[in-house]
Design an enzyme around this catalytic site. Sequence first.
Site, PDB file in Angstrom:
ATOM      1  N   ASP A 427       0.687  -1.128   0.130  1.00 39.91           N
ATOM      2  CA  ASP A 427       0.113   0.185  -0.151  1.00 39.91           C
ATOM      3  C   ASP A 427       1.156   1.408   0.056  1.00 39.91           C
ATOM      4  OD1 ASP A 427      -2.742  -0.705  -0.033  1.00 39.91           O
ATOM      5  OD2 ASP A 427      -3.145  -1.226   2.073  1.00 39.91           O
ATOM      6  N   ASP A 722      -3.789  -2.075   4.921  1.00 39.54           N
ATOM      7  CA  ASP A 722      -5.259  -1.856   6.362  1.00 39.54           C
ATOM      8  C   ASP A 722      -6.198  -1.427   6.198  1.00 39.54           C
ATOM      9  OD1 ASP A 722      -5.634   0.764   4.726  1.00 39.54           O
ATOM     10  OD2 ASP A 722      -4.342   2.048   5.164  1.00 39.54           O
ATOM     11  N   ASP A 726      -9.010  -5.051   1.667  1.00 42.14           N
ATOM     12  CA  ASP A 726      -7.898  -5.942   1.441  1.00 42.14           C
ATOM     13  C   ASP A 726      -7.255  -6.739   1.934  1.00 42.14           C
ATOM     14  OD1 ASP A 726      -5.861  -3.105   0.668  1.00 42.14           O
ATOM     15  OD2 ASP A 726      -5.928  -1.993   2.958  1.00 42.14           O
TER      16      ASP A 726
END
Length: 979
Positions: A427, A722, A726
């Site tokens: 990310d 997070d 995801d």
Amino acid sequence: MTIASPGDRHLPYAGLTAAQVQANRAEYGANVLTPPQRRPWWQLFLEKFTDPVIRILMIAAAIALAVGVLRGEYAEGLGIIVAILLATVVAFFNEFKANQEFALLNHVYDQVMVKVIREAQYHSLPRQDLVVGDIIYIEQGHEVPADAKILESVSLHIDQAKLTGESEPVNKSAQADPFQVEAEQSAYPFNCVYRSTIVTQGHGFCEVIAVGDRTEIGKLAQAVATVEDDPNTPLNQQLETLSKAIGVVGLTVALLTFIALLIRGLLTQELRLTGSQGYVMACLLGAIAMMSAPVWLPVLEDGQELLERLGKLPEVFAVPAPAALKNTPLMLLGGSLWLGGSLGYGVATHWLSPTVREWLPLDMGLTLLNYFMVAVTIIVVAVPEGLAMSVTLSLAYSMRRMTAENNLVRRMHACETIGATTVICSDKTGTLTCNQMHVHETCIPGLVEAEPAQATHVRQVLAEAIAANSTADLEYATQALPTVIGNATEGALLLWLDQQNLDYLDYRYNFDLSSQGAFSAEKKYMTSLGKSPILQEEVLYVKGAPEVVLKRCDYQLSAGGVMPLTERAAIIKTLQDYQSRGMRTLGFAYRPLGDLKHFKITEIERHLVWLGFFAIIDPLRDDVPAAVKACLRAGIQVKIVTGDSPQTAREIGRQIGLWHQTEEVNFKALHLTGPEFAAMDDDTAREAVKSLKILSRACPLDKLRLVKLLQQSGEVVGVTGDGTNDAAALKQAQVGLAMGSGTAIAKEASDIILLDDSFSSIVNAVLWGRSLYENIQKFLLFQLTINVVALGTALLGPFIGIELPLTVTQMLWVNLIMDTFAALALATEPPNPEVLGRSPRQAEAFIITGAMAKQIAFLGCGFLVLMVGILEYEMRDGTINTYELSVFFAIFVFLQLWNLFNARCFGLSISAFTGLSKNPAFSAIIATIFIGQVAMVQWGSSAFRTVPLACRDWLWIIGGTSFVLWFGEIWRKAQGSSQ
């Protein structure tokens, strides 16, 4: 900033006072589940005696004691019993300690922060501090911290799979839905949420009605708070295969040795048996084989399994063993009946004398016992009973140290797998950047050259658009700046309002919200519908990716009022300029709806009025460029997967060193957008991901597909995430790395939680993972070298003329050194940064590498030749005494002691003494072995078949055997010079 008084702030509820919190905690208890009852320590200890090797030793001890009764000597039998207790106690203690390491992680579960209203203020508290009556706020991605009654909610859907087993989320609300009558009759009412269930959509305020063991999940006694541990890991499978192979080899060599000794005894007339005595011996051996079937049969089945894997198992042997042969009481009974029946038959047919003393002379029985003890010794040496414990200890130590370095390991296998990772899909926000969002620039057309009255109106509309269409909040401390609770990007906008002296709570709670559409990665925008006191009508507010929101706009709010949107191209160009500098942008728009009857629901989100956009900056973490460089040097590919714009993602990629200006020409091969990636077929996409470095504007399905395609190409994938979106990719990856600030559902899907949200913590995890694997390899190198020497010595000794070069008790001491002490010494080795300069290991590769096999063969055979040479020398006069055998025992152990230093440095071109100060456990264990060996020889007496040696003898033994260490030092020095 000072705390605002309750009267100054618009909160929907006042919450409990401090006095009420104390009273409710005293009456209803704390929000902590009583941990599941553990098995008592004595059960865990007794389990150690079920080990096949321990069973063999128990049989050997019983036989040795029986012979001791006849001889009047109990030292050998008692020595074996002491050694058995020592081995089981040490194994139990280390395993018990390892279990405590995992139990430590459970405490973290109760530390997850929850948004609570108390004394008319927002607070962020650990979930364990909740009490009955608390007002909590839950939103998408949160795990419900306690059973609670819904006070108000917006589009709230809960996944109750942990309670009901149903994966379909259910709608929850304060008021019953008239179209879902059956919801009122459900076991879990429509207006209540339950601990450990997951919010999949929407948000709401709830009042806690039960905590801790009084919650539904507590009543069901589900171990929600326990750390998941899958023992069937790739590493354990490799080690189990290795253990089985060694066990099969040990039993085979032991059996062959016993047969060879029998033949040798008969040929040399050491065994002088008459026909009837041979019959008795055959009856005894048959009975022993039958009684010990539950011990040797599992090893035989392991051999069948290994041969079957290799495709070399003859069909005639591919027959499963009868289950009765594994029944210990039954086989003991069967063996006894066989022995009694066969001996009775011999007496009845006059083949045997009625006098028992004449069946088998005592000296012949003792000779057979010696042969059996040689075979037992070989099995004791060959079977690595401490291997599983050693690995557990290494994993537990690594888990503790990784947690200390901000890597909270939730699943055991992640410790080893992270070291084999070849690709990390990262990310951007919070991992590569600081996740400390703040507004850098605003581009609001209505504030440009506007009259004061119009500017005030625009500012109020903008404040309402931000406050009403957001789920974040601010926590105000006495002397500090407000802290964001919730989404960091939304929090940056609230902080901006705070800086403008605009109270977001006034605007949020004066807005009569009727419905809200949560942000989704697919739509890339969020909506809020309600009655606006500023516009005096129903209004829809939209917030999201500016280019997406802009497409739905036909008008803009300018200094002169609402005008047709004519500057679309200029706005996009300005947007791209900010995005190209690595900033996140958020666009705002609204639509006055007047009377909702005139609108179709499908048309509400069109023909919007553009308010403007905010450029929000999230600074790059200082340590990220160096950490990414370390990953690339370690042979690990790094790929950025983000929902941000291509320009933002590209700039961040450039800043962290993922691509350089020289690659500008081929940048199209390095970057794809989500829609471009989704449009590719699997074959094209599989080829594209090999060179892909940045995937922007990606939705959850894009991320999941990327992981699957990489895995199909043979990559070991680690994924950071997070958010709830995801979770699928985190679960699909071999190693899921959730951010410490992430949602509960992301953490639940992960294997490791990065407590500091930092990419450099991933590098630390890789370092520990690779070092852990190498430490286990070093342990195996050391152990198998001893196996070769001890097996060879035990096998060849009788043919030299020494039935037991090393006694069973001596072998158990050697086993203790190579299993427990070596595991403790090598498992606690600190990670060596050199491992990050190598390519990742192959996930399917066998743990014994070619280099290891060569060193085991070279050192093992070298030591064996030396030990056999010493025995031959000591037998030069045809006999060998206890003094000479004591010297032999001391030399054997000290060779292994010095070789432990070489094993510590395997694969490294450093001195064996480098970094010893960083691992005091290694030095302590070396000292323990050294002192223990000297004490055992000096005072072991008949229990260990030793006599005291003179000081001069010890100096020769210690100095002479140390050549192993000095040879290793010279070899490593030469290797370092050549490199």
